[in-house]
Motif scaffolding. Structure first.
Motif, mmCIF file in Angstrom:
data_model
loop_
_atom_site.group_PDB
_atom_site.id
_atom_site.type_symbol
_atom_site.label_atom_id
_atom_site.label_comp_id
_atom_site.label_asym_id
_atom_site.label_seq_id
_atom_site.Cartn_x
_atom_site.Cartn_y
_atom_site.Cartn_z
ATOM 1 N N PHE A 260 -0.819 -7.008 -3.683
ATOM 2 C CA PHE A 260 -1.686 -6.656 -2.557
ATOM 3 C C PHE A 260 -2.159 -7.905 -1.819
ATOM 4 C CE2 PHE A 260 -1.588 -2.565 -4.406
ATOM 5 C CZ PHE A 260 -2.091 -1.657 -3.489
ATOM 6 N N VAL B 194 -6.850 -4.630 2.838
ATOM 7 C CA VAL B 194 -5.924 -4.850 1.725
ATOM 8 C C VAL B 194 -6.554 -5.752 0.662
ATOM 9 C CG1 VAL B 194 -3.664 -5.781 1.072
ATOM 10 C CG2 VAL B 194 -3.894 -4.459 3.162
ATOM 11 N N VAL C 233 0.832 -1.203 0.000
ATOM 12 C CA VAL C 233 0.000 0.000 0.000
ATOM 13 C C VAL C 233 0.866 1.252 0.000
ATOM 14 C CG1 VAL C 233 -1.828 1.233 1.214
ATOM 15 C CG2 VAL C 233 -1.798 -1.263 1.228
#
Length: 407
Positions: free
Chosen positions: A380, A298, A237
């Protein structure tokens, strides 16, 4: 040791006196200078460093990595450095070094010159991160330590927000003036905090070994591993959010920047939210909730294209990026009570584990991203998997504690 808050935490918290508030403010200044500015302010400067022909693109990446490498070194040397001087003298000197580094970076004498000061800035930042809270919290009443730690690490959130708002404004004046402006801000914060640091180190604890110390040591080792896994969960992120929105989702750089500002604004509130949550429900349950929330957020970032849902997930991650710091520090205090020296040692190990896996994650995800042709979702989801494993480890530890209590 149980994660349930003690009666001390359940009682009504008394207000902090002027000395405790000044020390807490000094801690905020320390985290803002060492982490908020020294680390996060560099990211928005990268395009300008390249466009102004100060450095090539590969060189800017190397110079960015210098701060991360320095942070790892600082996390390891912070404790012995403070033992050699004193907490107050060490923190003053380290903040002065970061300030000097900002001013020296205004002149790109050479790559090695810039690398040296970025490395030294990282070393100072890592050492401050180890020392700042553990120098202040032993002087804070136990019921208010969650609040105080939240205030201390509020500086990290302010740094994230400044990287998306203040730095672009400074860049209008030019790259050199931006570095000088950061130096002036750092100097001001160093001066304001100069007399705020506690004048004496906390007294050496005189306590007998705790019953169940072996279980506490195991819990600490698990916590170190969880904190390292949390670093792996956050790196995608931190590194890819703006690029993911701009190129991966095809919404352009302006929209990507707006999500980074949203992330930064959430980061401002994160330490206070998490610190107060730990005070209210205990740092063990709060840490478990943080791991679960981050894992879900996430996954949502990887899978959704809905702007509103994506924004909510961005806010959640923004809150916990700096918010996990007071949670882990508070959890260490629950496991190592009334022994600030062991608490500092445990915090140093946790910070080192986080720094190491943050660096490894940065290089590892970069390779994965390139190897699989800019597959954002894959990177991710790898971060989400690390957070999920950390959460499951906590669930297993909690189940074992419950089983022991029922016997």
């Amino acid at each position: 040791m149980s994660a349930v808050p003690s009666s001390c935490h359940r009682c009504e918290a008394s207000p902090l006196d002027a000395h405790a508030l000044f020390a807490t403010f000094a801690g905020l200044c320390g985290s803002l200078v060492a982490i908020g500015l020294a680390r996060f302010a560099y990211t928005p400067l990268i395009p300008s460093l390249i466009e102004a022909h100060w450095f090539t693109s590969p060189q800017t990446v190397t110079l960015g990595a210098a701060n991360f490498a320095g942070y790892l070194i600082g996390a390891m040397v912070g404790r012995p450095f403070a033992a050699w001087l004193s907490n107050r003298s060490a923190l003053r000197l380290l903040m002065a070094v970061v300030t000097i580094a900002f001013f020296t970076c205004a002149w790109p004498v050479s790559v090695s010159w810039f690398f040296f000061w970025r490395l030294l800035s990282g070393i100072s930042g890592g050492a401050i991160m180890v020392l700042v809270a553990t120098s202040i919290l032993p002087h804070i009443p136990a019921p208010r330590r969650g609040f105080a730690s939240g205030m201390i690490f509020l500086g990290m959130g302010l740094g994230v927000a400044a990287s998306g708002t203040l730095i672009p404004q400074l860049l209008h004046m030019g790259l050199r003036d931006t570095w000088l402006g950061l130096g002036a801000l750092s100097f001001s914060l160093t001066a304001l905090s100069w007399f705020g640091w506690p004048a004496t180190n906390p007294p050496a604890p005189q306590v007998a070994p705790l019953h169940g110390a072996d279980r506490s040591r195991l819990a600490l080792r698990v916590l170190y591993a969880q904190y390292a896994a949390n670093a792996l969960g956050l790196v995608p992120v931190i590194v890819l959010l703006v690029d993911y929105v701009a190129r991966g989702l095809g919404r352009g750089a302006a929209v990507g920047a707006s999500y980074w500002v949203l992330y930064g604004l959430a980061a401002i509130a994160g330490p206070m939210i998490c610190g107060n949550l730990g005070d209210r429900i205990g740092f063990g349950p709060a840490w478990r909730a943080a791991l679960a929330s981050q894992a879900i957020a996430v996954v949502v970032l990887a899978k959704t294209g809905n702007p509103f849902v994506f924004g909510v997930a961005t806010v959640v991650i923004g809150v916990f990026t700096p918010g996990i710091v007071p949670l882990v520090l508070g959890r260490i205090h629950e496991l190592v009570r009334d022994n600030h020296l062991e608490e500092r040692a445990a915090w140093s190990r946790a910070t080192t584990a986080f720094a190491l896996f943050q660096a490894l994650g940065g290089y590892g995800y970069s390779h994965l991203f390139s190897r699989f042709h800019d597959d954002y979702a894959l990177v991710f989801l790898c971060g989400a998997a690390a957070l999920t494993l950390a959460f499951l480890a906590d669930v297993i530890m909690q189940a074992r504690r419950t089983e022991r209590h029922e016997r």
